[in-house]
Motif scaffolding. Structure first.
Motif, PDB file in Angstrom:
ATOM      1  N   PHE A 113       0.813  -1.222   0.000  1.00 22.22           N
ATOM      2  CA  PHE A 113       0.000   0.000   0.000  1.00 22.22           C
ATOM      3  C   PHE A 113       0.846   1.271   0.000  1.00 22.22           C
ATOM      4  CE2 PHE A 113      -3.304  -2.616   2.526  1.00 22.22           C
ATOM      5  CZ  PHE A 113      -3.838  -3.135   1.356  1.00 22.22           C
ATOM      6  N   GLN A 114       2.167   1.164  -0.058  1.00 20.70           N
ATOM      7  CA  GLN A 114       3.001   2.359  -0.035  1.00 20.70           C
ATOM      8  C   GLN A 114       2.773   3.188  -1.294  1.00 20.70           C
ATOM      9  OE1 GLN A 114       7.172   1.591   0.445  1.00 20.70           O
ATOM     10  NE2 GLN A 114       7.718   3.744   0.624  1.00 20.70           N
ATOM     11  N   MET A 115       2.638   4.485  -1.142  1.00 17.16           N
ATOM     12  CA  MET A 115       2.427   5.384  -2.273  1.00 17.16           C
ATOM     13  C   MET A 115       3.759   5.928  -2.769  1.00 17.16           C
ATOM     14  SD  MET A 115      -0.925   7.664  -1.428  1.00 17.16           S
ATOM     15  CE  MET A 115      -0.714   8.539  -2.985  1.00 17.16           C
ATOM     16  N   GLY A 116       3.747   6.384  -4.012  1.00 20.31           N
ATOM     17  CA  GLY A 116       4.896   7.099  -4.538  1.00 20.31           C
ATOM     18  C   GLY A 116       5.982   6.243  -5.126  1.00 20.31           C
ATOM     19  N   VAL A 117       5.837   4.926  -5.096  1.00 25.43           N
ATOM     20  CA  VAL A 117       6.857   4.043  -5.662  1.00 25.43           C
ATOM     21  C   VAL A 117       6.186   3.069  -6.632  1.00 25.43           C
ATOM     22  CG1 VAL A 117       8.451   4.221  -3.734  1.00 25.43           C
ATOM     23  CG2 VAL A 117       6.695   2.479  -3.688  1.00 25.43           C
ATOM     24  N   LEU A 423       2.411  -2.996   6.289  1.00 26.47           N
ATOM     25  CA  LEU A 423       1.483  -2.217   5.474  1.00 26.47           C
ATOM     26  C   LEU A 423       1.812  -0.736   5.630  1.00 26.47           C
ATOM     27  CD1 LEU A 423      -1.858  -4.010   6.496  1.00 26.47           C
ATOM     28  CD2 LEU A 423      -0.234  -4.651   4.695  1.00 26.47           C
ATOM     29  N   ALA A 424       1.644   0.027   4.539  1.00 25.43           N
ATOM     30  CA  ALA A 424       2.007   1.448   4.603  1.00 25.43           C
ATOM     31  C   ALA A 424       0.934   2.332   3.974  1.00 25.43           C
ATOM     32  CB  ALA A 424       3.354   1.676   3.929  1.00 25.43           C
ATOM     33  N   PRO A 425      -0.287   2.310   4.515  1.00 22.92           N
ATOM     34  CA  PRO A 425      -1.284   3.267   4.030  1.00 22.92           C
ATOM     35  C   PRO A 425      -0.889   4.683   4.442  1.00 22.92           C
ATOM     36  CG  PRO A 425      -2.091   2.166   6.008  1.00 22.92           C
ATOM     37  CD  PRO A 425      -0.803   1.491   5.644  1.00 22.92           C
ATOM     38  N   LEU A 442      -7.561   6.992   4.308  1.00 21.72           N
ATOM     39  CA  LEU A 442      -6.303   6.313   4.014  1.00 21.72           C
ATOM     40  C   LEU A 442      -6.121   6.240   2.510  1.00 21.72           C
ATOM     41  CD1 LEU A 442      -6.531   3.323   6.524  1.00 21.72           C
ATOM     42  CD2 LEU A 442      -5.127   5.380   6.789  1.00 21.72           C
ATOM     43  N   LEU A 443      -4.890   6.486   2.074  1.00 27.09           N
ATOM     44  CA  LEU A 443      -4.524   6.343   0.673  1.00 27.09           C
ATOM     45  C   LEU A 443      -3.730   5.048   0.522  1.00 27.09           C
ATOM     46  CD1 LEU A 443      -3.336  10.019   0.125  1.00 27.09           C
ATOM     47  CD2 LEU A 443      -5.534   9.048  -0.554  1.00 27.09           C
ATOM     48  N   LEU A 444      -4.226   4.149  -0.296  1.00 23.45           N
ATOM     49  CA  LEU A 444      -3.604   2.843  -0.467  1.00 23.45           C
ATOM     50  C   LEU A 444      -2.984   2.769  -1.859  1.00 23.45           C
ATOM     51  CD1 LEU A 444      -6.515   0.653   0.967  1.00 23.45           C
ATOM     52  CD2 LEU A 444      -4.715   1.859   2.209  1.00 23.45           C
TER      53      LEU A 444
END
Length: 469
Positions: A113-117, A423-425, A442-444
């Motif tokens: 769920f990490q954003m930006g990658v 998890l990285a929301p 949350l942004l997933l």
């Protein structure tokens, strides 16, 4: 020393055997395996033990002696030198609640769920690695001169061709400035514009927190402008801050809510910017990664008077580890951008640029984008399906699923709890300013949601939400 010194030598390696012996003994000393005063075998004995020439070990010992790591004496033999141990000073943790604490939390990973990658599964690692090896050879064999601070001409040509094809921007390579990612481009643009302290800047609300903090560091007074289904509310900005000197927008896919800036608002924004001599920085953070349909043309493609500074990067499309981005400067500012890059913010090293230029020129980049879009579409659909079974307040926005939470829900606490499970929301509230207007959610990240792990990850996250709300 009673036991023989154990050293593993790789005779097929390019590293000379003497250097391998030197490194092995030095590592043993620095790691405490060989304590101060420990006796080493003579170089003759060690040579026999390792099956190498005596001169090889002698060379390694002489280098260790020069490093003051060992001491050799006729009477007592060779010993590890007495060395005062210095405590390793731990890196100070960021202050609680500081920007750097938030930065480290949002960029830590890798995690689901990490954003930006981007996705590791779709990344052509071997292909790009081969290209980078060739580029490093070309860089090291080239004359030792300073490279063009604007970036390598080959890459600037490829970027100019790409933005013309994919983003509708007509520009010359001289208008392209290669930067260290989007933040490098933003910093370069702010230096070029020299807006001065307390000048007003429109900022989307919600909007990217790193950009907001960057504008604050530049001394600008930020005016939060709400966004809706048509993007940033230009009329609101004109009414409440008509004297703003700068606007930062994500018109292609608003970050983080995913709306596209409508044509009417694009025209209104450009008209106002021209009339008021304001500048517009276009953050094209997802480039062509529009999952449903074709990406809309860039805002800069409609600019006829040179008020839009287009900033893009390869962080989402290739890898943030490249730290590679670019600015498309208006023609009238191209020389100023070049001068500022030369004196304050030159482009990254040539090797990574040349490899990326080859990647684009040979057609790999566009093929990679097509494969990536197919994979992300499937992952987004699967993520939406899993979340819809438990919550109706979820929608795909760009490369993230926006999961709305009840009013007052502690989205930051939920995200920190989820981090312990890999998890990285991203808490939606961090994207709002002021915080009083924040909506919890949350942004997933879709890219980091592999199909085989989506069901279990969603189940774990939803259980955490139930427990904390």
């Amino acid at each position: 020393m009673t036991k023989p010194l154990r050293l593993e030598l790789d005779r097929s390696a390019k590293t000379p055997l003497a250097e391998q012996i030197h490194r092995g003994i030095r590592t043993a000393i620095e790691s405490g395996v060989l304590a101060p005063g420990a006796r080493l075998p003579s170089w003759q004995d060690l040579a026999a033990q390792l099956g190498v020439a005596r001169g090889t070990v002698r060379s390694a010992y002489e280098k260790l002696s020069s490093d003051q790591m060992i001491v050799a004496a006729r009477a007592t033999g060779t010993h590890v030198a007495d060395r005062q141990s210095f405590p390793v000073r731990p890196d100070k943790a960021p202050d609680p609640g500081s920007f750097m604490e938030m930065y480290q939390e949002l960029t830590a990973g890798p995690a689901i769920f990490q954003m930006g990658v981007p996705s590791q599964e779709t990344f052509p690692a071997k292909l790009l690695a081969r290209m980078r090896v060739r580029a490093v050879r070309a860089e090291t064999s080239a004359p030792a001169i300073y490279p063009d601070p604007r970036g390598e001409l080959d890459l600037r040509r490829e970027i100019a061709a790409y933005v013309a094809l994919a983003r509708g921007i007509e520009c010359a390579p001289s208008q392209i400035i290669v930067t260290s990612g989007f933040t490098g481009g933003l910093g370069l643009a702010l230096r070029v514009l020299c807006l001065g302290p307390k000048k007003k800047a429109w900022m989307e609300n919600p909007g990217f927190p790193f950009t907001r903090h960057g504008l604050e560091l530049a001394g600008l007074s930020i005016v939060p402008i709400a966004v809706d289904a048509d993007g940033i509310d230009v009329d609101f900005g004109v009414k409440h801050a008509p004297d703003a000197a700068l606007v930062v927008v994500t018109p292609g896919q608003q970050a983080p809510l995913g709306s596209t800036l409508s044509l009417a608002r694009r025209s209104r924004l450009l008209e106002w910017a021209n009339q008021n001599k304001a500048w517009v920085i276009e953050d094209d953070y997802l480039s062509e990664l529009q999952l449903k349909g074709r990406a809309t043309p860039a805002l800069a493609s409609l600019d006829r008077v040179g008020r839009v500074i287009h900033v893009g990067s390869f962080s989402k499309t290739i890898s943030p580890a490249l730290r590679l981005g670019f600015v498309v400067a208006p023609a009238a500012l191209a020389s100023r951008f070049a001068e500022t890059a030369a004196c304050l913010a030159p482009a990254p090293g040539p090797a990574v640029q040349l490899a990326t230029a080859d990647f684009m020129r040979d057609g790999h980049y566009l093929r990679h984008l097509r494969r990536t879009k197919r994979a992300y579409t499937a992952q987004g659909d699967a993520l939406l399906k899993q979340l819809h079974t438990r919550s109706a307040k979820v929608a795909i926005a760009g490369l993230a699923a926006v999961l709305r939470l009840p009013d007052g829900a502690p989205d930051l606490a939920i995200a920190r709890d989820a981090a312990s499970f890999g998890l990285a929301p991203t808490p939606l509230s961090l994207w709002y300013a002021p915080t009083a207007s924040a909506c919890p959610g949350l942004l997933l990240g879709i890219a980091t949601s592999p199909l085989k792990k989506i069901e279990a990850s969603c189940d774990r996250l939803l259980r955490i939400i139930d427990r904390l709300t």
